[in-house]
Scaffold this motif. Structure first.
Motif, PDB file in Angstrom:
ATOM      1  N   LEU A  88     -15.127  14.369  -3.209  1.00 11.36           N
ATOM      2  CA  LEU A  88     -15.386  15.572  -1.925  1.00 11.36           C
ATOM      3  C   LEU A  88     -13.451  15.312  -1.713  1.00 11.36           C
ATOM      4  O   LEU A  88     -13.228  16.507  -1.182  1.00 11.36           O
ATOM      5  CB  LEU A  88     -15.672  13.955  -0.592  1.00 11.36           C
ATOM      6  N   SER A  92     -11.957  19.004  -1.141  1.00 11.35           N
ATOM      7  CA  SER A  92     -11.223  19.967  -0.073  1.00 11.35           C
ATOM      8  C   SER A  92      -9.833  19.805  -0.335  1.00 11.35           C
ATOM      9  O   SER A  92      -9.371  20.910   0.119  1.00 11.35           O
ATOM     10  CB  SER A  92     -10.951  18.359   0.960  1.00 11.35           C
ATOM     11  N   SER A  95      -9.376  23.401  -2.343  1.00 13.45           N
ATOM     12  CA  SER A  95     -10.021  24.540  -1.205  1.00 13.45           C
ATOM     13  C   SER A  95      -8.404  24.678  -1.446  1.00 13.45           C
ATOM     14  O   SER A  95      -8.184  26.126  -0.351  1.00 13.45           O
ATOM     15  CB  SER A  95     -10.802  23.919  -0.366  1.00 13.45           C
ATOM     16  N   GLN A 114     -11.353  22.664  -8.429  1.00  9.62           N
ATOM     17  CA  GLN A 114     -12.305  22.281  -6.911  1.00  9.62           C
ATOM     18  C   GLN A 114     -13.765  22.295  -7.524  1.00  9.62           C
ATOM     19  O   GLN A 114     -14.769  22.272  -7.327  1.00  9.62           O
ATOM     20  CB  GLN A 114     -12.524  23.785  -6.650  1.00  9.62           C
ATOM     21  N   ASN A 176     -13.400  25.093   4.053  1.00  9.44           N
ATOM     22  CA  ASN A 176     -13.818  23.611   2.879  1.00  9.44           C
ATOM     23  C   ASN A 176     -13.359  22.176   3.849  1.00  9.44           C
ATOM     24  O   ASN A 176     -13.756  21.538   4.177  1.00  9.44           O
ATOM     25  CB  ASN A 176     -14.002  23.855   1.873  1.00  9.44           C
ATOM     26  N   LEU A 177     -11.522  22.892   4.146  1.00 11.83           N
ATOM     27  CA  LEU A 177     -11.344  21.456   4.625  1.00 11.83           C
ATOM     28  C   LEU A 177     -11.753  20.342   5.029  1.00 11.83           C
ATOM     29  O   LEU A 177     -11.566  19.239   5.235  1.00 11.83           O
ATOM     30  CB  LEU A 177      -9.730  21.934   4.559  1.00 11.83           C
ATOM     31  N   GLY A 180     -14.603  19.099   4.402  1.00 14.21           N
ATOM     32  CA  GLY A 180     -14.555  18.264   3.892  1.00 14.21           C
ATOM     33  C   GLY A 180     -14.539  16.293   4.162  1.00 14.21           C
ATOM     34  O   GLY A 180     -14.906  16.264   3.543  1.00 14.21           O
ATOM     35  N   LEU A 181     -13.615  16.896   4.694  1.00 17.38           N
ATOM     36  CA  LEU A 181     -13.165  15.601   5.290  1.00 17.38           C
ATOM     37  C   LEU A 181     -13.504  15.295   6.046  1.00 17.38           C
ATOM     38  O   LEU A 181     -13.906  14.123   6.398  1.00 17.38           O
ATOM     39  CB  LEU A 181     -10.978  15.432   5.967  1.00 17.38           C
TER      40      LEU A 181
END
Length: 464
Positions: A88, A92, A95, A114, A176-177, A180-181
């Protein structure tokens, strides 16, 4: 509270854990599809040729395929939670690198990195679900996972079109950041550690390299064939694949903890389930790639109408996958999978039989059949694959499940190109008929599993 391996997590923690899994799988699977829609725009902005910008997609898929089994093995050794969270974090950050790329070279490198992050997520997600859910409710967890994978795969173009309607292509990656976080934060709080880990297992670097070469050459050869590359080059790739693959398999046969689970492939229900997975995902990709051509070129629909008429497929899968996850607690997965693939096959065969000017309803019910059939198949099949493996090797089974899906999708896409080359005037019809045949073949293989006991049936027999 100390949990036994079959207890799963208590309900509040279980919901948080499955949400962490859902968010991670959604972005990693979705990202493999959304970039396709933006390829012309990316190529124009970065001054890339058509032959080179395809690597924005290929680099991501290739990185996933060559590293899935290695990362699954690391999950068995170091813990699924640790590999998932690392994936993950990598996904992230890379991305963001994709969004900030100012050339095709930097974007391709970022997509490779990625892809490794996505592979870490995909390699252990079903292994984590086996820990999250109690054994008696595992089918429900597999149903949710199947729903997320199917819908994310199908919804990619629609999501990409929506983002591109008001933002630049960079936002396809930047979005996505935060997701993902958020998944990483949920994972840190709710995801469980392995209840049992492989004792004495060490990472086999040599097998990892051979695995990457074997599956990498396979994907490159299939893609090259689909794109009409030089036949001698493809032949050379196939020869190298066969030589390296032969040594790779021989090495796995002599290892106590093989990277490629050749020992588990000797279990009939495990091998048959992987076979049905390959058939079904090949059929699915044949349909996904050829249907837009069929609806637009053959039936004369516009792109908006095409997107709307394809939507019933993932919607039907969304409804059926969780239901199938509950049904597998009562009925043999071989029967459920076989019935699902028969329905899927019937839906695929019915599409080329559409009249020249069909009504929307005439198309929609066929899409609903395809989606419902695929949803009925996938959850029981995933359940069978993951439970056929010993609990301390769930990571390897999870990785092999993901590899089968990717190989099936890659093969299906290549088959579409082959059908268009063999039948230029009727490529879409040929692709859909081949997809129906593959689904029907998968149904036969699935019914063969009914002669085999499932893991839960074996446990019940041992207790009695």
């Amino acid at each position: 509270m100390i949990l036994t391996p079959n207890d799963g997590l208590p309900v509040p923690q279980r919901y948080g854990a499955i949400l962490a899994i859902a968010l991670g799988i959604t972005v990693s699977v979705l990202d493999g599809a959304i970039a396709n829609v933006a390829l012309p725009t990316i190529a124009r902005d970065l001054n890339a040729s058509p032959a080179s910008y395809i690597w924005v997609v290929n680099a991501y898929q290739l990185a996933i395929t060559i590293s899935l089994l290695s990362l699954a093995s690391l999950g068995d050794i170091f813990g699924y939670r640790r590999i998932y969270q690392t994936g993950l974090l990598v996904f992230s950050i890379t991305s963001l690198f994709c969004a900030l790329s100012d050339s095709l070279t930097t974007l391709t490198i970022a997509r490779i990195l990625q892809g490794f992050g996505a592979a870490a997520i995909m390699s252990v997600n079903t292994a984590l679900i086996r820990i999250i859910y109690p054994q008696r409710f595992l089918g429900r967890g597999m149903g949710i996972n199947a729903l997320i994978v199917a819908v994310s795969s199908a919804a990619g173009p629609t999501v990409a079109a929506g983002i591109l309607s008001f933002a630049s292509w960079q936002w396809l990656f930047a979005i996505n950041l935060p997701i993902g976080l958020a998944a990483l934060a949920l994972g840190l709080k709710f995801l469980p550690a392995n209840s049992t880990k492989s004792q004495g297992q060490k990472f086999d670097f040599t097998s990892s390299v051979m695995n990457a070469l074997t599956f990498g050459l396979l994907i490159i050869a299939i893609s090259g064939f689909a794109q009409g590359q030089n036949r001698m080059l493809i032949l050379g790739e196939v020869v190298a694949l066969l030589i390296i693959g032969w040594f790779f398999v021989r090495r796995q046969l002599s290892r106590p903890f093989p990277l490629l689970l050749v020992d588990l492939l000797r279990i009939p229900i495990f091998a048959l389930s992987l076979g049905t997975s390959l058939c079904s995902f090949s059929a699915q990709m044949l349909a996904f790639v050829s249907l837009p051509f069929f609806l637009q070129n053959t039936l004369g629909l516009d792109s908006v109408s095409t997107g709307l008429l394809l939507t019933p497929w993932p919607l039907a899968t969304m409804v059926m996958a969780p239901i199938a996850g509950r049904l597998v607690e009562r009925y043999h997965p071989g029967m459920l999978g076989g019935l699902g693939l028969i329905v899927f096959s019937f839906g695929l065969y019915s599409l080329p039989l559409l009249p020249q000017d069909p009504s929307n309803l005439n198309i929609i019910w066929r899409m609903l059949l395809c989606g419902a059939g695929f949803g009925l198949f996938q959850s029981p099949n995933n359940h069978t694959i993951i439970t056929a493996a010993p609990r301390n090797r769930s990571g390897g089974a999870s990785g092999l499940l993901g590899t089968a899906r990717l190989l099936g999708q890659t093969t299906g896409a290549a088959m579409v190109a082959l059908m268009f080359n063999l039948f230029p005037a009727h490529g879409t019809h040929a692709s859909l008929i081949l997809a129906g045949t593959l689904a029907g073949t998968g149904a036969i293989v699935s019914f063969l599993r009914m002669t085999q006991q499932t893991s839960s049936q074996k446990e019940a027999a041992e207790k009695s």
